[in-house]
Design an enzyme around this catalytic site. Structure first.
Site, PDB file in Angstrom:
ATOM      1  NE  ARG A 102      33.187  -1.804  13.503  1.00 60.64           N
ATOM      2  CZ  ARG A 102      32.999  -1.445  12.234  1.00 60.64           C
ATOM      3  NH1 ARG A 102      31.762  -1.197  11.785  1.00 60.64           N
ATOM      4  NH2 ARG A 102      34.011  -1.320  11.412  1.00 60.64           N
ATOM      5  CE  LYS A 137       6.207  -8.311   9.523  1.00 61.07           C
ATOM      6  NZ  LYS A 137       5.962  -8.843   8.164  1.00 61.07           N
ATOM      7  CE  LYS A 169      -1.180  -9.357  12.183  1.00 60.35           C
ATOM      8  NZ  LYS A 169      -1.039  -8.614  10.901  1.00 60.35           N
ATOM      9  CD  GLU A 197      -4.020  -9.584   8.805  1.00 59.82           C
ATOM     10  OE1 GLU A 197      -2.852  -9.190   8.977  1.00 59.82           O
ATOM     11  OE2 GLU A 197      -4.439 -10.715   9.138  1.00 59.82           O
ATOM     12  CG  ASP A 218      -2.469  -9.990   5.058  1.00 66.09           C
ATOM     13  OD1 ASP A 218      -1.361  -9.449   4.929  1.00 66.09           O
ATOM     14  OD2 ASP A 218      -2.618 -11.156   5.475  1.00 66.09           O
TER      15      ASP A 218
END
Length: 282
Positions: A102, A137, A169, A197, A218
């Site tokens: 697994r 992320k 940012k 950004e 953005d």
């Protein structure tokens, strides 16, 4: 040559993952049901068309519990394979192989899912000249291997962490008092790569004048992106980011941006469907 990846402790990852599964008691099912001297052979195979990633990491789970296991990798990471393609052949102690199964499958399914999704996005922007980037992320603790998987799918890694480039940012700008001031502070700190950004066209010139080396555009629609790219005029690389989806990425890439970054490559990739069936051998 053993699998090695900068920033990733393979032995530690295998050890901690197995420890999580085994607890203090171990695999009680295999110990109760499988004779200690039984041997298994099996083949790991794709059940859908996928891009493969993580096979050598998966193999290490079996080696950790049965160092004498015979393992043959049948394809290379990064390969695009069809349904029912054999990926890995394994032979060894039955209890060990079942105990490791697994953890090995979870790893290769997760990483191959990321690689497969990345390749889908790369294929969608083929011929536009834009480069697909991943993001930060990622699942905590898995960044190195998740970003490895995006590379196997044809994407390019963006920042590996907070240490390899500045990214200014909106929250940084709010505290610094403006884009220009935030960029000037980063430049004064001696930071070579300063990504900024911007979400409005009027922020571009102040960012460039202060020393930005890369602009992240953005949540701009394609028309706005084209205007931004024209205004920048090749002075620094441009990156489209924010809400990019498979159905929109081609139009975004065709605006002339240098890069398109997609968080969902690591944030939302479904696991690849990969199976492993064992049979007893004499």
């Amino acid at each position: 040559m053993a699998f090695a990846l900068e920033g990733f402790d393979l032995a530690g990852f295998v050890r901690s993952t197995l420890a999580e599964d085994l607890g203090d008691i171990g695999d009680i099912t295999s110990a109760a049901v499988i004779p200690a001297d039984a041997r298994f052979a099996g083949v790991m195979e794709s059940r859908d068309p996928i891009v493969v990633a993580g096979l050598e990491i998966a193999a290490e789970f079996f080696r950790a519990l049965d160092p004498s296991a015979v393992i043959e990798r049948l394809v290379e990471d990064g390969a695009k394979v069809s349904r029912r393609t054999a990926l890995l052949r394994i032979e060894g102690k039955a209890r060990a192989l079942l105990t490791a199964e697994r953890s090995a499958l979870n790893t290769v399914q997760h990483l191959s899912g990321i690689a497969t999704l990345a390749r889908t996005y790369v294929d969608a922007i083929a011929g536009t000249g834009a480069v697909l980037l991943d993001t930060r992320k990622t699942i905590p603790g898995l960044r190195a291997i998740e970003k490895y998987a995006t590379r196997m799918g044809g994407a390019t890694n963006h920042r590996m962490g907070l240490w390899d480039a500045a990214m200014i940012k909106d929250n940084h700008v709010a505290v610094a008092g403006g884009i220009g001031e935030a960029v000037r502070r980063a430049a004064a700190a001696g930071i070579a790569r300063i990504i900024v950004e911007v979400d409005r066209i009027d922020q571009i010139e102040p960012a460039l004048a202060a020393g930005a080396t890369h602009l992240l555009l953005d949540n701009m629609d394609p028309a706005t992106l084209r205007g931004a790219v024209t205004l920048v005029g090749g002075r620094v690389p441009t990156e489209a980011s924010g809400g990019v989806r498979l159905e929109t990425i081609q139009a975004i890439a065709e605006t002339g941006v240098t890069y398109v970054s997609v968080g969902r490559l690591t944030q939302s990739a479904p696991a690849a469907d990969i199976g492993l069936d064992f049979s007893a051998i004499g």
